[in-house]
Design a protein around this motif. Sequence first.
Motif, short mmCIF file in Angstrom:
data_model
loop_
_atom_site.label_atom_id
_atom_site.label_comp_id
_atom_site.label_asym_id
_atom_site.label_seq_id
_atom_site.Cartn_x
_atom_site.Cartn_y
_atom_site.Cartn_z
N THR A 8 0.89 -1.10 0.02
CA THR A 8 -0.07 0.05 -0.01
C THR A 8 0.73 1.34 0.08
O THR A 8 1.90 1.21 0.51
N THR A 9 0.22 2.45 -0.54
CA THR A 9 1.12 3.64 -0.53
C THR A 9 0.36 4.61 0.45
O THR A 9 -1.05 4.81 0.46
N VAL A 10 1.14 5.29 1.23
CA VAL A 10 0.60 6.29 2.23
C VAL A 10 1.39 7.66 2.13
O VAL A 10 2.63 7.76 2.05
N ARG A 11 0.58 8.61 1.80
CA ARG A 11 0.98 9.91 1.73
C ARG A 11 0.46 10.92 2.48
O ARG A 11 -0.60 11.08 2.39
N LEU A 34 3.02 -6.52 5.64
CA LEU A 34 2.54 -5.50 5.20
C LEU A 34 3.94 -4.38 4.89
O LEU A 34 4.74 -4.33 5.66
N ILE A 35 3.77 -4.20 3.44
CA ILE A 35 4.77 -3.04 3.03
C ILE A 35 4.07 -1.88 2.78
O ILE A 35 3.41 -1.66 1.88
N VAL A 36 4.65 -0.81 3.35
CA VAL A 36 4.10 0.53 3.11
C VAL A 36 5.08 1.55 2.50
O VAL A 36 6.26 1.64 2.90
N ALA A 47 6.28 6.52 13.06
CA ALA A 47 6.37 5.32 14.36
C ALA A 47 5.10 4.79 14.40
O ALA A 47 5.34 3.48 14.71
N PHE A 48 4.00 5.17 14.11
CA PHE A 48 2.86 4.40 14.20
C PHE A 48 2.89 3.10 13.35
O PHE A 48 2.49 1.73 13.68
N LEU A 49 3.09 3.30 12.11
CA LEU A 49 3.17 2.33 11.03
C LEU A 49 4.24 1.24 11.21
O LEU A 49 4.18 0.17 11.01
N SER A 50 5.23 1.72 11.91
CA SER A 50 6.53 0.95 11.97
C SER A 50 6.46 -0.09 13.19
O SER A 50 6.82 -1.25 12.98
N GLU A 55 7.91 -3.41 6.57
CA GLU A 55 9.10 -2.64 6.09
C GLU A 55 8.29 -1.44 5.77
O GLU A 55 7.17 -1.51 5.00
N LEU A 56 8.86 0.03 5.68
CA LEU A 56 8.45 0.96 5.36
C LEU A 56 9.49 1.34 4.13
O LEU A 56 10.36 1.71 4.28
N VAL A 57 8.92 1.73 2.91
CA VAL A 57 9.76 1.91 1.83
C VAL A 57 9.44 3.50 1.54
O VAL A 57 8.54 3.96 0.83
N ASN A 58 10.64 4.18 1.60
CA ASN A 58 10.20 5.72 1.57
C ASN A 58 10.70 6.17 -0.09
O ASN A 58 11.42 5.54 -0.55
N PHE A 59 9.80 7.11 -0.44
CA PHE A 59 10.06 7.49 -2.00
C PHE A 59 9.78 9.01 -1.91
O PHE A 59 9.07 9.49 -1.15
#
Length: 298
Positions: A8-11, A34-36, A47-50, A55-59
Amino acid sequence: MKRNLVLTTVRGLSPAQMAPFVCSFELFQKDADLIVFTSHLSADTRAFLSKSATELVNFNYLSIRMRHPQCLLWPLWKRVFPLLKSERSRRALARCIFNLFFLRSLLYLDYIESLAEKPRWILLTDSRDAIFQDDVFARIEAPGLYCFGEGKGLTIASCRANSHMVLKCFGEQGLKEVGHFEPSCAGTVLGDYESIHAYLQNMVDYAMTIHTMKMVPGDDQGLHNYIIRKELTPNIKLVDNDTGPIGTMGCVPYKNIRVSPEHLILQGDGKPYAFLHQQDRHKEIVANHPVYKKLRTS
């Protein structure tokens, strides 16, 4: 074989906006990672998503008031793509100029290609307006690309939003070709690795050449519907909105939604959907559903 994946993508969302999705993921998805993909998130949201995400993938995503300035030059960019010699260079340019909803397909494609082990199943999904009610991966057996309808009696041509998105991507001819079909929601796509990979590759390839790209994200559903209705991706399995495992509630009047005594939302056969999308458009679901109640009392 690697565990199942939810991508999923979160912005720019807050912890409160993400809480229903994250809470329900923790309750029901025991065999999935869950890969965000994240951009412009506060430290609190990260912090909440972690706590739940594998994994959190920043873009990086450049925008001014949700408008990507490079899309102003789209008539130029779509002529540049065919001149580039390699897939790598085309993807590099796309990362710089795609609007957000097209960009997410490229982000997902690059990510799954980088995996040392292929997951069996992958769910591509929106998250701000989605919740789990069961293990979504336990509801599928045969390989394929599962795409989900938005509602009986609705066609792409008769729906203002869906017809607009097809028109923006493929013009009047494209709408004539697929307008008689029921629209499928681009916000929830489920399949085995090979099917998802082929779908994402098609989404990226066609996005590089479509007639028009809006600066404000959203037209990816026009591309999605054209690809699946023209069967440009193999092994497509179109699933009616009534039969699950994923239910999209946005176009369904609340009076037509089936609700269990426990306030779960039900498929036509009386079994709870494994996953709900756009459920927050109905205040009754937000007021009574167990996931929302759990959040209010925790």
